[in-house]
Design a protein around this motif. Structure first.
Motif, PDB file in Angstrom:
ATOM      1  N   GLY A 170       0.789  -1.224   0.000  1.00  0.00           N
ATOM      2  CA  GLY A 170       0.000   0.000   0.000  1.00  0.00           C
ATOM      3  C   GLY A 170       0.814   1.263   0.000  1.00  0.00           C
ATOM      4  N   ASN A 171       1.961   1.282  -0.647  1.00  0.00           N
ATOM      5  CA  ASN A 171       2.802   2.475  -0.690  1.00  0.00           C
ATOM      6  C   ASN A 171       2.808   3.081  -2.103  1.00  0.00           C
ATOM      7  OD1 ASN A 171       3.726   2.155   2.005  1.00  0.00           O
ATOM      8  ND2 ASN A 171       5.199   0.620   1.302  1.00  0.00           N
ATOM      9  N   GLY A 172       2.872   4.436  -2.177  1.00  0.00           N
ATOM     10  CA  GLY A 172       3.101   5.114  -3.449  1.00  0.00           C
ATOM     11  C   GLY A 172       1.967   5.031  -4.435  1.00  0.00           C
ATOM     12  N   ASN A 173       0.721   5.085  -3.955  1.00  0.00           N
ATOM     13  CA  ASN A 173      -0.439   5.056  -4.834  1.00  0.00           C
ATOM     14  C   ASN A 173      -1.089   6.431  -4.941  1.00  0.00           C
ATOM     15  OD1 ASN A 173      -0.559   2.043  -5.182  1.00  0.00           O
ATOM     16  ND2 ASN A 173      -0.819   2.163  -2.958  1.00  0.00           N
ATOM     17  N   LEU A 174      -1.770   6.651  -6.106  1.00  0.00           N
ATOM     18  CA  LEU A 174      -2.563   7.848  -6.311  1.00  0.00           C
ATOM     19  C   LEU A 174      -1.773   9.133  -6.121  1.00  0.00           C
ATOM     20  CD1 LEU A 174      -5.460   6.087  -4.906  1.00  0.00           C
ATOM     21  CD2 LEU A 174      -6.090   8.041  -6.277  1.00  0.00           C
ATOM     22  N   ASN A 175      -0.672   9.255  -6.784  1.00  0.00           N
ATOM     23  CA  ASN A 175       0.143  10.456  -6.733  1.00  0.00           C
ATOM     24  C   ASN A 175       0.231  11.090  -8.121  1.00  0.00           C
ATOM     25  OD1 ASN A 175       1.189  10.243  -3.904  1.00  0.00           O
ATOM     26  ND2 ASN A 175       1.989   8.315  -4.709  1.00  0.00           N
ATOM     27  N   GLY A 176       0.191  12.453  -8.155  1.00  0.00           N
ATOM     28  CA  GLY A 176       0.418  13.173  -9.398  1.00  0.00           C
ATOM     29  C   GLY A 176      -0.674  13.039 -10.422  1.00  0.00           C
ATOM     30  N   ASN A 177      -1.950  13.025  -9.997  1.00  0.00           N
ATOM     31  CA  ASN A 177      -3.076  12.893 -10.917  1.00  0.00           C
ATOM     32  C   ASN A 177      -3.880  14.187 -11.026  1.00  0.00           C
ATOM     33  OD1 ASN A 177      -2.873   9.890 -11.311  1.00  0.00           O
ATOM     34  ND2 ASN A 177      -3.182   9.942  -9.085  1.00  0.00           N
ATOM     35  N   ARG A 178      -4.482  14.356 -12.241  1.00  0.00           N
ATOM     36  CA  ARG A 178      -5.451  15.423 -12.496  1.00  0.00           C
ATOM     37  C   ARG A 178      -4.890  16.811 -12.199  1.00  0.00           C
ATOM     38  NH1 ARG A 178     -11.485  13.252 -10.725  1.00  0.00           N
ATOM     39  NH2 ARG A 178     -11.588  11.591 -12.280  1.00  0.00           N
ATOM     40  N   ASN A 179      -3.696  17.071 -12.597  1.00  0.00           N
ATOM     41  CA  ASN A 179      -3.083  18.377 -12.429  1.00  0.00           C
ATOM     42  C   ASN A 179      -3.133  19.168 -13.733  1.00  0.00           C
ATOM     43  OD1 ASN A 179      -1.942  18.166  -9.640  1.00  0.00           O
ATOM     44  ND2 ASN A 179      -0.957  16.383 -10.577  1.00  0.00           N
ATOM     45  N   THR A 180      -3.154  20.511 -13.613  1.00  0.00           N
ATOM     46  CA  THR A 180      -3.151  21.388 -14.776  1.00  0.00           C
ATOM     47  C   THR A 180      -2.067  22.447 -14.588  1.00  0.00           C
ATOM     48  OG1 THR A 180      -5.526  21.101 -15.091  1.00  0.00           O
ATOM     49  CG2 THR A 180      -4.499  22.996 -16.161  1.00  0.00           C
ATOM     50  N   GLY A 181      -1.157  22.563 -15.542  1.00  0.00           N
ATOM     51  CA  GLY A 181      -0.101  23.560 -15.469  1.00  0.00           C
ATOM     52  C   GLY A 181       1.251  22.929 -15.723  1.00  0.00           C
ATOM     53  N   SER A 182       2.280  23.487 -15.076  1.00  0.00           N
ATOM     54  CA  SER A 182       3.646  23.018 -15.299  1.00  0.00           C
ATOM     55  C   SER A 182       4.313  22.665 -13.976  1.00  0.00           C
ATOM     56  CB  SER A 182       4.474  24.108 -15.996  1.00  0.00           C
ATOM     57  OG  SER A 182       3.888  24.457 -17.236  1.00  0.00           O
ATOM     58  N   ASP A 183       5.185  21.651 -14.032  1.00  0.00           N
ATOM     59  CA  ASP A 183       5.929  21.219 -12.852  1.00  0.00           C
ATOM     60  C   ASP A 183       4.980  20.913 -11.696  1.00  0.00           C
ATOM     61  OD1 ASP A 183       8.523  21.506 -14.026  1.00  0.00           O
ATOM     62  OD2 ASP A 183       8.307  23.664 -13.787  1.00  0.00           O
ATOM     63  N   ILE A 184       4.048  20.039 -11.977  1.00  0.00           N
ATOM     64  CA  ILE A 184       2.998  19.722 -11.004  1.00  0.00           C
ATOM     65  C   ILE A 184       2.974  18.223 -10.749  1.00  0.00           C
ATOM     66  CG2 ILE A 184       0.505  19.748 -10.587  1.00  0.00           C
ATOM     67  CD1 ILE A 184       0.294  22.247 -12.168  1.00  0.00           C
ATOM     68  N   GLY A 185       2.821  17.858  -9.460  1.00  0.00           N
ATOM     69  CA  GLY A 185       2.592  16.466  -9.105  1.00  0.00           C
ATOM     70  C   GLY A 185       3.730  15.538  -9.434  1.00  0.00           C
ATOM     71  N   THR A 186       4.954  15.993  -9.237  1.00  0.00           N
ATOM     72  CA  THR A 186       6.119  15.162  -9.546  1.00  0.00           C
ATOM     73  C   THR A 186       6.848  14.746  -8.274  1.00  0.00           C
ATOM     74  OG1 THR A 186       7.624  17.039  -9.767  1.00  0.00           O
ATOM     75  CG2 THR A 186       6.399  16.393 -11.714  1.00  0.00           C
ATOM     76  N   VAL A 187       7.523  13.620  -8.374  1.00  0.00           N
ATOM     77  CA  VAL A 187       8.367  13.079  -7.305  1.00  0.00           C
ATOM     78  C   VAL A 187       7.566  12.932  -6.004  1.00  0.00           C
ATOM     79  CG1 VAL A 187      10.658  13.181  -6.238  1.00  0.00           C
ATOM     80  CG2 VAL A 187      10.254  14.374  -8.371  1.00  0.00           C
ATOM     81  N   ASN A 188       6.475  12.210  -6.087  1.00  0.00           N
ATOM     82  CA  ASN A 188       5.646  11.939  -4.926  1.00  0.00           C
ATOM     83  C   ASN A 188       5.549  10.426  -4.706  1.00  0.00           C
ATOM     84  OD1 ASN A 188       4.629  14.713  -4.395  1.00  0.00           O
ATOM     85  ND2 ASN A 188       3.760  14.468  -6.441  1.00  0.00           N
ATOM     86  N   GLY A 189       5.527  10.030  -3.418  1.00  0.00           N
ATOM     87  CA  GLY A 189       5.273   8.637  -3.087  1.00  0.00           C
ATOM     88  C   GLY A 189       6.365   7.671  -3.494  1.00  0.00           C
TER      89      GLY A 189
END
Length: 678
Positions: A74-93
């Motif tokens: 259960g590690n590192g799920n549901l990261n970096g989704n449904r973002n709008t723009g630049s440099d968003i939702g990176t290097v998570n989990g």
């Protein structure tokens, strides 16, 4: 599976929105964290590295490097989704080990450089979840929930912020249980909710800090570097303006320290640097709250050691520079609490309740003042029990209720001074530097005018000296310099009270040595310069009492009952005069017993009843002289310089008034000695 993941994303984002918009109170966030963990386990099914980097809209560097290198379930799920723009939702989990770590980070963001570097390198169970979501703007929701070890650390940080530089660097590097959660959420503006809930060690530290702020630079650097249980929580919350609610609840060691500081302020620079560096239990809580204006409620509740020190300081002030530097550096129990509250104006309620050692010292000072520079420097540097409490409160005007109840040692010294004054410069320098029990209390209260109730009840040694001094005066310069420097018991009490006019009731009851000396002098005078310099420098018992009371006019009842040696000397002189210059210079410099008693009373006119009952040696000399005269220059210089027993009494009375016309009755001076006047 695609349908299942879409449902999961929607569920998690709704959950984040609910949690991040609520300000947890007490331990409520723990229950929510437990519920969220249960929800995770329902849909997770032991997945690792799933549902990352999906449904990002046009832009660059969106939803990359999420959910990699995890070890466990259960590690590192549901990261970096449904973002709008630049440099968003990176290097998570990424790089988590254990169970349920690094999930639901960096989702639903809109802007530039938001929702990055969250939920990485955690070790334990349920760490680094729900960070950096639903952010709008630039550089929001980054670097939250990383490098935690233990259980339920670094969750729900940096969410739902709107603006720039909000909700960053929260909930990192914690070790233990329930630490660094719910920080830096729901802020609006710039540079809010950053650097909260980091590097705590223990249980329940660094939670719910830096949330729901509006403006610039609010709710930063709260709840960090705590060691123990329930430290550094609920700081820097719900502030509006600039530079509010920061640097609170840091570096505490023990239990329940540095909580609920710097919240609910409006304006600039309020609720800053409270509840830090405390050691022990229940220190540095509830400081710097609900202030309106600028630079109110700062520097409170820091550096305390012991139990229940430095709480509830610097709150609900209005204006500028109120409620600052209270409840710091106390050692012992229940010191430096409830200072600098409810002030309205500028520079009031500051520097109270600091550097006390012992129990219940420096509490309730600088409260409820209205005006400028009121209620400061009270209740500091006391040692013992029940010293320096309840000073400098309820004043209106300028420069009232300052420097009271400081540097006392013993028990119950320097309390209740400098309160409820109106005007300018009232109730200052009372109840300081006493040593013993029950000294310097209730001085400089309830005065109206300018310069009343000052320099009373200081530097007494022994028990019950210099109490109820310099109170309820009206006018200018009344009730000043009374009840100081006494040694023994029950000296210089009830002095310099209830005078009206100018310069009444001053210089009474000072520097006595023994018991029951210099009391009840300089009270109830009206006019100018009445009831002054009475009951000083006596040595023995029951000397210099009940002098200079109840006079009306100018310069009546002065310089009576001073420098006597023995017992029961210099009593009942200079009372009840009306006119000018009556009842002065009586009952001084006697040696023995019952000398210089009952002189210079109940005169009407000018310069009557002067210089009686002085410099006698023996017993019962110089009594009942210079009383009940009407006119000018009557009843003076009687009963002086006698040696032996019962000499020089009953001279110079009832001159200038026909017998039976309502004038002085021979022997009635005894009422002042018996105390029936009081």
């Amino acid at each position: 599976m695609v349908h299942q993941k879409s449902v999961i994303v929607a569920l998690v984002l709704v959950t984040i929105a609910i949690v991040s918009h609520a300000t947890p109170i007490g331990g409520g966030w723990r229950a929510r964290a437990d519920k969220i963990q249960q929800d995770f386990r329902v849909w997770q099914r032991n997945e690792t590295g799933s549902s990352n980097g999906n449904e990002n809209e046009a832009g660059s560097n969106r939803g990359n490097i999420n959910g990699n290198g995890n070890d466990g379930a259960g590690n590192g799920n549901l990261n970096g989704n449904r973002n709008t723009g630049s440099d968003i939702g990176t290097v998570n989990g990424n790089s988590n080990s254990g169970n349920d770590n690094g999930n639901a980070n960096g989702n639903g963001n809109n802007g530039t450089d938001v929702g990055n570097r969250n939920g990485n390198a955690n070790n334990g169970t349920f760490n680094g979840n729900f960070n950096g979501n639903l952010v709008i703007g630039n550089k929001n929701g980054n670097e939250n929930g990383n490098e935690n070890a233990g259980d339920k650390n670094g969750n729900n940080n940096g969410n739902s912020n709107d603006g720039s530089l909000n909700g960053n660097a929260n909930g990192n590097g914690n070790d233990g249980l329930h630490q660094g959660n719910s920080n830096g959420n729901s802020n609006h503006g710039n540079a809010n909710g950053n650097g909260n809930g980091n590097t705590n060690d223990g249980l329940g530290n660094g939670n719910s800090n830096g949330n729901d702020n509006t403006g610039n630079m609010n709710g930063n650097n709260n709840g960090n570097l705590n060691d123990g249980n329930d430290n550094g929580n609920l700081n820097g919350v719900e502030n509006t303006g600039s530079g509010n609610g920061k640097d609170n609840g840091n570096k505490n060691v023990g239990s329940s320290n540095g909580n609920v500081n710097g919240d609910g302020n409006t304006g600039d620079g309020n609720g800053v640097n409270n509840g830090n560096d405390n050691k022990g239990n229940d220190n540095g809580n509830a400081n710097g709250l609900a202030n309106i204006g600028s630079h109110n409620g700062g520097e409170n509740g820091n550096g305390n050691t012991g139990g229940a020190n430095g709480n509830n300081n610097g709150n609900t002030n209005t204006g500028k520079n109120n409620g600052v530097d209270n409840g710091n550096a106390n050692t012992g129990n229940s010191n430096g609490n409830g200072n600098g509250l409810n002030n309205d104006g500028n520079g009031s309620g500051n520097m109270n309740g600091n550097h006390n050692a012992g129990n219940q010292n420096g509490n309730g000072n600088g409260v409820g003042n209205n005006g400028n520079n009121n209620g400061h420097f009270n209740g500091n540097s006391n040692s013992g029990s029940h010293n320096g409490n309840g000073n400098g409160g309820g004043n209106s005007g300028d420069q009232n209720g300052a420097n009271n109840g400081n540097v006392n040692s013993g028990n119950s010294n320097g309390n209740g001074n400098g309160n409820a004054n109106s005007g300018n410069g009232n109730g200052q320098l009372n109840g300081n530097k006493n040593n013993g029990n029950d000294n310097g209390n209730a001085a400089g209260n309830g005065n109206a005018g300018d310069g009343n109730g000052q320099l009373n009840g200081n530097e007494n040694t022994g028990n019950n000296n210099g109490n109820n001094v310099g109170n309820a005066n009206a006018g200018t310069g009344n009730g000043v310099s009374n009840g100081n420097g006494n040694h023994g018991s029950n000296n210089a009490n009830e002095v310099g009270n209830s005078n009206s006019g100018t310069g009444n009731g001053f210089g009474n009851g000072n520097d006595n040595l023994g018991n029951n000396n210099g009391g009840m002098n300089g009270n109830h005078n009206s006019g100018n310069g009445n009831g002054a310099l009475n009951g000083n420098e006596n040595e023995g018992n029951n000397n210099g009492q009940i002098n200079g009371n109840g006079n009306s006019g100018n310069k009546n009842g002065e310089d009576n009952g001073n420098a006597n040696l023995g017992d029961n000397n210099g009593q009942g002189n200079g009372n009840g005069n009306s006119g000018s210059g009556n009842g002065a210079g009586n009952g001084n410099d006697n040696i023995g017993d019952k000398n210089g008693v009952g002189n210079g009373n109940d005169n009407a006119g000018s310069h009557n009843g002067l210089g009686n009952g002085n410099s006698n040696d023996g017993s019962g000399n110089g009594q009942g002289n210079g009383n009940g005269n009407v006119g000018s220059g009557n009843g003076s210089n009687n009963g002086n310089g006698n040696v032996g027993t019962n000499n020089g009494s009953g001279n110079g009375n009832n001159n200038g008034d026909a017998p039976g016309s309502g004038g002085y009755v021979p022997g009635s001076w005894k009422q002042y000695v018996s105390g029936s006047l009081w």
